[in-house]
Design a protein around this motif. Structure first.
Motif, mmCIF file in Angstrom:
data_model
loop_
_atom_site.group_PDB
_atom_site.id
_atom_site.type_symbol
_atom_site.label_atom_id
_atom_site.label_comp_id
_atom_site.label_asym_id
_atom_site.label_seq_id
_atom_site.Cartn_x
_atom_site.Cartn_y
_atom_site.Cartn_z
ATOM 1 N N ASP A 208 -19.399 -0.846 -5.489
ATOM 2 C CA ASP A 208 -18.994 -0.446 -6.831
ATOM 3 C C ASP A 208 -17.839 0.541 -6.726
ATOM 4 O OD1 ASP A 208 -18.731 0.291 -9.443
ATOM 5 O OD2 ASP A 208 -20.751 1.132 -9.658
ATOM 6 N N ALA A 209 -16.668 0.138 -7.202
ATOM 7 C CA ALA A 209 -15.471 0.966 -7.052
ATOM 8 C C ALA A 209 -15.487 2.188 -7.961
ATOM 9 C CB ALA A 209 -14.219 0.145 -7.327
ATOM 10 N N THR A 210 -16.433 2.281 -8.894
ATOM 11 C CA THR A 210 -16.527 3.486 -9.716
ATOM 12 C C THR A 210 -17.208 4.628 -8.964
ATOM 13 O OG1 THR A 210 -18.645 2.808 -10.689
ATOM 14 C CG2 THR A 210 -16.638 2.083 -11.806
ATOM 15 N N ARG A 211 -17.773 4.342 -7.807
ATOM 16 C CA ARG A 211 -18.448 5.351 -6.999
ATOM 17 C C ARG A 211 -17.506 5.850 -5.903
ATOM 18 N NH1 ARG A 211 -23.952 5.387 -7.696
ATOM 19 N NH2 ARG A 211 -24.231 6.321 -5.643
ATOM 20 N N SER A 212 -17.528 7.146 -5.706
ATOM 21 C CA SER A 212 -16.623 7.752 -4.723
ATOM 22 C C SER A 212 -16.887 7.242 -3.319
ATOM 23 C CB SER A 212 -16.765 9.283 -4.760
ATOM 24 O OG SER A 212 -16.420 9.798 -6.013
ATOM 25 N N GLU A 213 -18.155 7.025 -2.963
ATOM 26 C CA GLU A 213 -18.475 6.616 -1.596
ATOM 27 C C GLU A 213 -17.871 5.256 -1.262
ATOM 28 O OE1 GLU A 213 -22.901 4.783 -2.645
ATOM 29 O OE2 GLU A 213 -22.712 6.691 -1.578
ATOM 30 N N THR A 214 -17.761 4.372 -2.273
ATOM 31 C CA THR A 214 -17.145 3.066 -2.027
ATOM 32 C C THR A 214 -15.654 3.209 -1.778
ATOM 33 O OG1 THR A 214 -18.793 1.971 -3.415
ATOM 34 C CG2 THR A 214 -16.762 0.767 -2.981
ATOM 35 N N LEU A 215 -14.987 4.004 -2.596
ATOM 36 C CA LEU A 215 -13.543 4.196 -2.423
ATOM 37 C C LEU A 215 -13.230 4.948 -1.139
ATOM 38 C CD1 LEU A 215 -12.370 5.014 -6.064
ATOM 39 C CD2 LEU A 215 -12.375 2.823 -4.862
ATOM 40 N N LEU A 216 -14.118 5.838 -0.725
ATOM 41 C CA LEU A 216 -13.898 6.546 0.539
ATOM 42 C C LEU A 216 -13.967 5.593 1.720
ATOM 43 C CD1 LEU A 216 -15.903 9.851 -0.085
ATOM 44 C CD2 LEU A 216 -13.427 9.594 0.071
ATOM 45 N N LYS A 217 -14.813 4.567 1.626
ATOM 46 C CA LYS A 217 -14.863 3.564 2.697
ATOM 47 C C LYS A 217 -13.564 2.784 2.786
ATOM 48 C CE LYS A 217 -19.877 2.970 2.433
ATOM 49 N NZ LYS A 217 -20.990 2.067 2.029
ATOM 50 N N ALA A 218 -12.870 2.652 1.653
ATOM 51 C CA ALA A 218 -11.559 1.993 1.644
ATOM 52 C C ALA A 218 -10.442 2.957 2.004
ATOM 53 C CB ALA A 218 -11.298 1.375 0.275
ATOM 54 N N GLU A 219 -10.802 4.199 2.380
ATOM 55 C CA GLU A 219 -9.837 5.241 2.744
ATOM 56 C C GLU A 219 -8.837 5.480 1.615
ATOM 57 O OE1 GLU A 219 -10.097 7.014 5.474
ATOM 58 O OE2 GLU A 219 -11.790 5.850 6.266
ATOM 59 N N VAL A 220 -9.329 5.471 0.359
ATOM 60 C CA VAL A 220 -8.429 5.652 -0.778
ATOM 61 C C VAL A 220 -7.820 7.043 -0.779
ATOM 62 C CG1 VAL A 220 -10.117 6.527 -2.441
ATOM 63 C CG2 VAL A 220 -8.219 5.112 -3.243
ATOM 64 N N GLN A 221 -8.484 8.016 -0.159
ATOM 65 C CA GLN A 221 -7.955 9.375 -0.116
ATOM 66 C C GLN A 221 -6.680 9.467 0.703
ATOM 67 O OE1 GLN A 221 -10.631 8.301 1.342
ATOM 68 N NE2 GLN A 221 -10.856 9.102 3.419
ATOM 69 N N ARG A 222 -6.416 8.454 1.546
ATOM 70 C CA ARG A 222 -5.193 8.433 2.358
ATOM 71 C C ARG A 222 -4.250 7.321 1.943
ATOM 72 N NH1 ARG A 222 -6.641 8.711 8.590
ATOM 73 N NH2 ARG A 222 -8.022 6.974 8.084
ATOM 74 N N ALA A 223 -4.548 6.636 0.835
ATOM 75 C CA ALA A 223 -3.733 5.507 0.393
ATOM 76 C C ALA A 223 -2.447 5.987 -0.263
ATOM 77 C CB ALA A 223 -4.530 4.641 -0.580
ATOM 78 N N GLY A 224 -1.431 5.143 -0.214
ATOM 79 C CA GLY A 224 -0.172 5.459 -0.887
ATOM 80 C C GLY A 224 -0.090 4.856 -2.271
ATOM 81 N N ARG A 225 -0.768 3.694 -2.460
ATOM 82 C CA ARG A 225 -0.764 3.015 -3.759
ATOM 83 C C ARG A 225 -2.138 2.431 -4.028
ATOM 84 N NH1 ARG A 225 4.516 -0.161 -1.967
ATOM 85 N NH2 ARG A 225 3.580 0.491 0.003
ATOM 86 N N VAL A 226 -2.503 2.417 -5.294
ATOM 87 C CA VAL A 226 -3.785 1.861 -5.717
ATOM 88 C C VAL A 226 -3.540 0.931 -6.896
ATOM 89 C CG1 VAL A 226 -6.112 2.354 -6.569
ATOM 90 C CG2 VAL A 226 -5.011 3.947 -4.968
ATOM 91 N N ILE A 227 -4.043 -0.287 -6.800
ATOM 92 C CA ILE A 227 -3.967 -1.255 -7.891
ATOM 93 C C ILE A 227 -5.368 -1.444 -8.445
ATOM 94 C CG2 ILE A 227 -3.452 -3.648 -8.519
ATOM 95 C CD1 ILE A 227 -1.328 -3.678 -6.363
#
Length: 369
Positions: A208-227
């Motif tokens: 579930d992308a609304t949860r922080s733990e899911t986005l952290l697994k995608a390393e979103v905190q280090r991403a340059g762009r998010v769609i």
């Protein structure tokens, strides 16, 4: 008094390293259940089983021939003679480590062959039999190693949330613009969809992308762009808000169905909001009034077909020239994060650091295999 034991700096450092490595191993094991790496060429299971069966039979036949060649060096407790069937029987019970003891090597040559040849063949036979289990364990370890390496080197990548129609076309456009597939991560709640992204050569995260733990697994905190391209507008809002909290610097582009939800996406942290329903409606209206204009717009939006809209840096040869003097048709210029269209009176000449948006002949997009 008893001397008080105080941990030294070295021991504290060792404990810290041990704890960190243990935490990373646990995180990698957890990630292995939700992160799917791009699929690699794998031999079909039936073919693997048939290949192992053929190897086992080959080892069995070879052992049978070795025993039969020196059958005089063996004794059968039943009739004192060893024929071809007895040799096959001895090879079978020996390789399978059953060892009934009714046929035994009595000659020096037979015993030496058992030590130097048949024992290694027995080990090889057992390895073939348990090859499936070993392969499963090896593949699981290999998967965790791949995930660990990917997490360590992933930075400034693109995270695509939602791999439906919008997400797939966004990925196709990114790849067509030259972004490698290993720099794109897909997040989707459905395992089937995430596996489809993996089949397309992308790293995918199930959750579930609304949860922080899911986005952290995608390393979103280090991403340059998010769609952000989920199916529902409320989901898009929550995902955008969560992604912006985890990453303040990333460029976030979100898609919504209704115009009234666009301001909410902006407030949630989206840099750009695309309204799919109104855009489609305008295209339908244009198609009724002028089909040729609609076809041109569709051509511009379809990467690798006819004409393409491309943003690029101004070249050294173009600096100091008017936009109309460029080889490509310049429709806008990005200067100091400000978008200037071609009619702007400030666009008398191009400056160093400008980025031009041009209409140019499309370069066919190669499909990766």
């Amino acid at each position: 008094m008893k001397a008080e034991h105080r941990p030294t700096r070295a021991s504290s450092l060792l404990r810290s390293v041990w704890y960190r490595s243990r935490t990373e191993a646990r995180d990698d094991a957890e990630a292995g259940r939700t992160i799917t790496m791009p699929t690699q060429t794998v031999t079909p299971p039936l073919q693997q089983v048939l290949r192992r069966l053929a190897m086992a039979l080959l080892v069995l036949v070879l052992t049978t021939l070795i025993v039969y060649v020196d059958h005089d060096g063996y004794r059968d407790s039943a009739d004192d003679s060893v024929d071809l069937l007895d040799a096959a029987y001895y090879a079978t019970v020996t390789l399978s480590t059953t060892g009934y003891g009714d046929i035994t090597p009595i000659g020096d040559t037979a015993r030496l062959v058992n030590i130097l040849v048949i024992t290694p063949l027995r080990v090889l036979f057992l390895i073939i039999l348990v090859g499936t289990t070993l392969e499963v364990l090896t593949e699981r370890t290999r998967q965790q190693v791949r995930i660990h390496r990917w997490r360590a080197r992933t930075e400034d990548h693109v995270v695509v949330i939602g791999y439906g129609t919008k997400g797939r076309h966004a990925v196709q456009t990114l790849v067509g613009q030259g972004i490698p597939k290993d720099r794109i991560v897909v997040v989707d709640a459905q395992r089937k969809v995430a596996n489809a992204a993996s089949d397309d050569g992308l790293v995918s995260v199930i959750g579930d992308a609304t949860r922080s733990e899911t986005l952290l697994k995608a390393e979103v905190q280090r991403a340059g762009r998010v769609i952000v391209a989920p199916e529902r507008d409320d989901t898009a809002t929550l995902v955008t808000l969560t992604a912006r909290q985890l990453n303040r610097r990333a460029t976030i582009v979100a898609a919504v169905r209704e115009d009234e939800n666009a301001p909410l996406l902006k407030q949630s942290g989206a840099d750009t909001v695309i309204t799919t329903s109104s855009s489609a409606g305008r295209l339908l209206g244009v198609s009724m009034v002028s089909p040729s204009v609609a076809r041109t717009l569709e051509d511009l939006m379809t990467l690798g077909s006819g004409l393409d809209l491309v943003e690029r840096a101004v070249t050294a040869e173009e600096v100091g020239k008017a936009p109309r003097a460029c080889a490509d048709l310049v429709v806008a210029v990005v200067r100091s994060k400000q978008l200037l269209d071609y009619t702007d009176p400030r666009l008398t000449e191009l400056h160093v650091g400008d980025r031009v948006i041009t209409v140019s002949r499309a370069v066919p997009v190669r499909e990766e295999r």
